[in-house]
Design an enzyme around this catalytic site. Structure first.
Site, PDB file in Angstrom:
ATOM      1  N   HIS A  27       0.812  -1.220   0.000  1.00 57.13           N
ATOM      2  CA  HIS A  27       0.000   0.000   0.000  1.00 57.13           C
ATOM      3  C   HIS A  27       0.845   1.271   0.000  1.00 57.13           C
ATOM      4  O   HIS A  27       0.347   2.347  -0.333  1.00 57.13           O
ATOM      5  CB  HIS A  27      -1.010   0.006   1.157  1.00 57.13           C
ATOM      6  CG  HIS A  27      -0.429   0.279   2.508  1.00 57.13           C
ATOM      7  ND1 HIS A  27      -0.166  -0.712   3.430  1.00 57.13           N
ATOM      8  CD2 HIS A  27      -0.068   1.442   3.112  1.00 57.13           C
ATOM      9  CE1 HIS A  27       0.314  -0.170   4.527  1.00 57.13           C
ATOM     10  NE2 HIS A  27       0.393   1.126   4.368  1.00 57.13           N
ATOM     11  N   ASP A  65       0.051  -7.573   1.270  1.00 53.98           N
ATOM     12  CA  ASP A  65       0.536  -6.206   1.457  1.00 53.98           C
ATOM     13  C   ASP A  65       2.063  -6.151   1.540  1.00 53.98           C
ATOM     14  O   ASP A  65       2.624  -5.496   2.412  1.00 53.98           O
ATOM     15  CB  ASP A  65      -0.095  -5.572   2.703  1.00 53.98           C
ATOM     16  CG  ASP A  65      -0.028  -4.044   2.654  1.00 53.98           C
ATOM     17  OD1 ASP A  65       0.226  -3.499   1.564  1.00 53.98           O
ATOM     18  OD2 ASP A  65      -0.220  -3.406   3.713  1.00 53.98           O
ATOM     19  N   SER A 138       4.567   2.237   8.023  1.00 51.74           N
ATOM     20  CA  SER A 138       4.202   1.102   7.178  1.00 51.74           C
ATOM     21  C   SER A 138       5.377   0.637   6.328  1.00 51.74           C
ATOM     22  O   SER A 138       6.037   1.447   5.668  1.00 51.74           O
ATOM     23  CB  SER A 138       3.051   1.493   6.251  1.00 51.74           C
ATOM     24  OG  SER A 138       1.876   1.718   6.966  1.00 51.74           O
TER      25      SER A 138
END
Length: 207
Positions: A27, A65, A138
């Site tokens: 992402h 992801d 992230s």
């Protein structure tokens, strides 16, 4: 541990070998091909910041992801990298720490403990921790106290009054992704890029 930037997103990542291969979240780079990576090199006891803009997407898996990138600048040096550990050796309550770029604040360290090793959210398996995870973390590494990566920081639950609910993708999933990276090879000419489909079998010839 590095900062990963695109025109729209900001995240973290980490090198897995000296040749410039690094991991981040899908992402973080979703829908992007122009990626830059900010690296701090240690030279003569000092940290030297350098931005690399020749970054290739090697493979990606939207459902887990995960994305594998590679720095391809000709004058790039050998990179320091982090070792990959195992989640199996962790215990609930054991201390872990994350390094990343929350809100763009590079080289930020936060510490917590393992709350659960196998939390399922939206059909995915995560390590749940009390480590502070914020936008920009992230794709960064979750370390055990040996300095081994045991997870890829992925998200936190955001709701009124919620604190200390961070989640990381276990390294077992990361290693499976790397072993099978050809199945998720990125091809910019393929609208289904990130997933390689085999040709259907040809019908058997009539006898």
């Amino acid at each position: 541990v590095v900062q990963v930037r695109t025109s729209a997103n900001l995240g973290s990542g980490f090198f897995i070998n000296e040749d410039g291969f690094l991991m981040t979240n899908f992402h973080v780079i979703e829908g992007e091909t122009q990626i830059s990576v900010e690296v701090y090199h240690q030279r003569n006891g000092q940290l030297e910041r350098r931005s690399y803009k020749q970054v290739r997407i090697v493979a990606m898996n939207k459902f887990q992801d995960l994305s594998l990138l590679k720095i391809e600048e000709k004058d790039a040096p050998k990179f320091s990298f982090v070792p990959l550990g195992e989640v199996d050796g962790l215990a609930v309550g054991e201390r872990v720490f994350a390094i990343g770029s929350p809100l763009g604040l590079e080289r930020t360290v936060s510490q917590g403990i393992i709350s659960l090793k196998n939390r399922v959210e939206d059909g995915r398996m995560y390590i749940q921790t009390t480590t502070q995870i914020n936008p920009g973390n992230s794709g960064g590494p979750l370390f055990n106290l040996k300095g081994e990566v045991v997870g890829v920081n992925n998200m936190k639950i955001v709701s009124v009054g919620a604190e200390g609910l961070g989640f990381a993708i276990p390294t077992a999933h990361l290693k499976t992704f790397l072993r099978n990276r050809e199945a998720f090879a990125f091809d910019p000419a393929n609208p289904n890029s990130g997933f390689r489909y085999n040709r259907p079998p040809r019908p058997a010839a009539k006898q």
